[in-house]
Scaffold this motif. Sequence first.
Motif, PDB file in Angstrom:
ATOM      1  N   LEU A   5      37.803  37.091  48.903  1.00 46.59           N
ATOM      2  CA  LEU A   5      38.753  36.011  48.653  1.00 46.59           C
ATOM      3  C   LEU A   5      39.970  36.194  49.558  1.00 46.59           C
ATOM      4  O   LEU A   5      40.837  37.022  49.303  1.00 46.59           O
ATOM      5  CB  LEU A   5      39.180  35.986  47.185  1.00 46.59           C
ATOM      6  N   LYS A   6      39.993  35.422  50.638  1.00 46.04           N
ATOM      7  CA  LYS A   6      41.058  35.550  51.644  1.00 46.04           C
ATOM      8  C   LYS A   6      41.523  34.169  52.105  1.00 46.04           C
ATOM      9  O   LYS A   6      40.731  33.226  52.182  1.00 46.04           O
ATOM     10  CB  LYS A   6      40.551  36.325  52.853  1.00 46.04           C
ATOM     11  N   VAL A  88      46.672  33.396  49.154  1.00 49.06           N
ATOM     12  CA  VAL A  88      46.275  34.208  48.002  1.00 49.06           C
ATOM     13  C   VAL A  88      47.460  35.125  47.728  1.00 49.06           C
ATOM     14  O   VAL A  88      47.827  35.952  48.560  1.00 49.06           O
ATOM     15  CB  VAL A  88      45.008  35.041  48.298  1.00 49.06           C
ATOM     16  N   ASP A  89      48.088  34.943  46.573  1.00 47.76           N
ATOM     17  CA  ASP A  89      49.253  35.730  46.185  1.00 47.76           C
ATOM     18  C   ASP A  89      48.952  36.371  44.835  1.00 47.76           C
ATOM     19  O   ASP A  89      49.200  35.769  43.783  1.00 47.76           O
ATOM     20  CB  ASP A  89      50.485  34.833  46.105  1.00 47.76           C
ATOM     21  N   PHE A 114      45.201  29.676  39.095  1.00 47.03           N
ATOM     22  CA  PHE A 114      45.488  31.053  38.707  1.00 47.03           C
ATOM     23  C   PHE A 114      44.201  31.681  38.218  1.00 47.03           C
ATOM     24  O   PHE A 114      43.494  31.099  37.389  1.00 47.03           O
ATOM     25  CB  PHE A 114      46.571  31.100  37.618  1.00 47.03           C
ATOM     26  N   ILE A 115      43.876  32.847  38.724  1.00 44.20           N
ATOM     27  CA  ILE A 115      42.645  33.537  38.357  1.00 44.20           C
ATOM     28  C   ILE A 115      42.906  34.318  37.072  1.00 44.20           C
ATOM     29  O   ILE A 115      43.886  35.070  36.981  1.00 44.20           O
ATOM     30  CB  ILE A 115      42.177  34.456  39.497  1.00 44.20           C
ATOM     31  N   VAL A 116      42.050  34.106  36.091  1.00 36.73           N
ATOM     32  CA  VAL A 116      42.251  34.690  34.769  1.00 36.73           C
ATOM     33  C   VAL A 116      41.054  35.528  34.343  1.00 36.73           C
ATOM     34  O   VAL A 116      39.934  35.339  34.820  1.00 36.73           O
ATOM     35  CB  VAL A 116      42.499  33.600  33.704  1.00 36.73           C
ATOM     36  N   ASP A 117      41.319  36.445  33.433  1.00 37.14           N
ATOM     37  CA  ASP A 117      40.277  37.189  32.731  1.00 37.14           C
ATOM     38  C   ASP A 117      39.935  36.358  31.498  1.00 37.14           C
ATOM     39  O   ASP A 117      40.777  36.171  30.618  1.00 37.14           O
ATOM     40  CB  ASP A 117      40.817  38.568  32.342  1.00 37.14           C
TER      41      ASP A 117
END
Length: 133
Positions: A5-6, A88-89, A114-117
Amino acid sequence: MKPTLKAGLSHTKKIVVDEPRVIAFMGDDCRVYATPRVIGDLEYACRDFLLGHLDAGEDSVGTKVNWEHVGPALLGAEVNFAIKLAAVDGRRVTFEASVTDGADPVAHGTHERFIVDVQKVRERLLKKKAQRG
């Protein structure tokens, strides 16, 4: 998140503007791709792209849309979503995107996710639900 993921990655997705995606309030001759549906399709195009770069148990949620709908796409048209991962931050990702109907622009802008669990989100939501009683 996987190391793949870049920023700079890009993807395209084609969608046919079908009946549920068009407005109806201006009559049958003016049935065009509705702005809320364009945005929904944008969100899913970005989410689906991200899933290939996420670890098991991760997903993403939309957090921001800055979008301009600049031209019509008629019922039955095939539109092309072109998305580019601009940044990507940490767990926040920003996409630049455009939608075209052939050579004609339909919409463009940015979208943040936003990437979440998923399990942590589930636990937080169950706790909130229990507090409401």
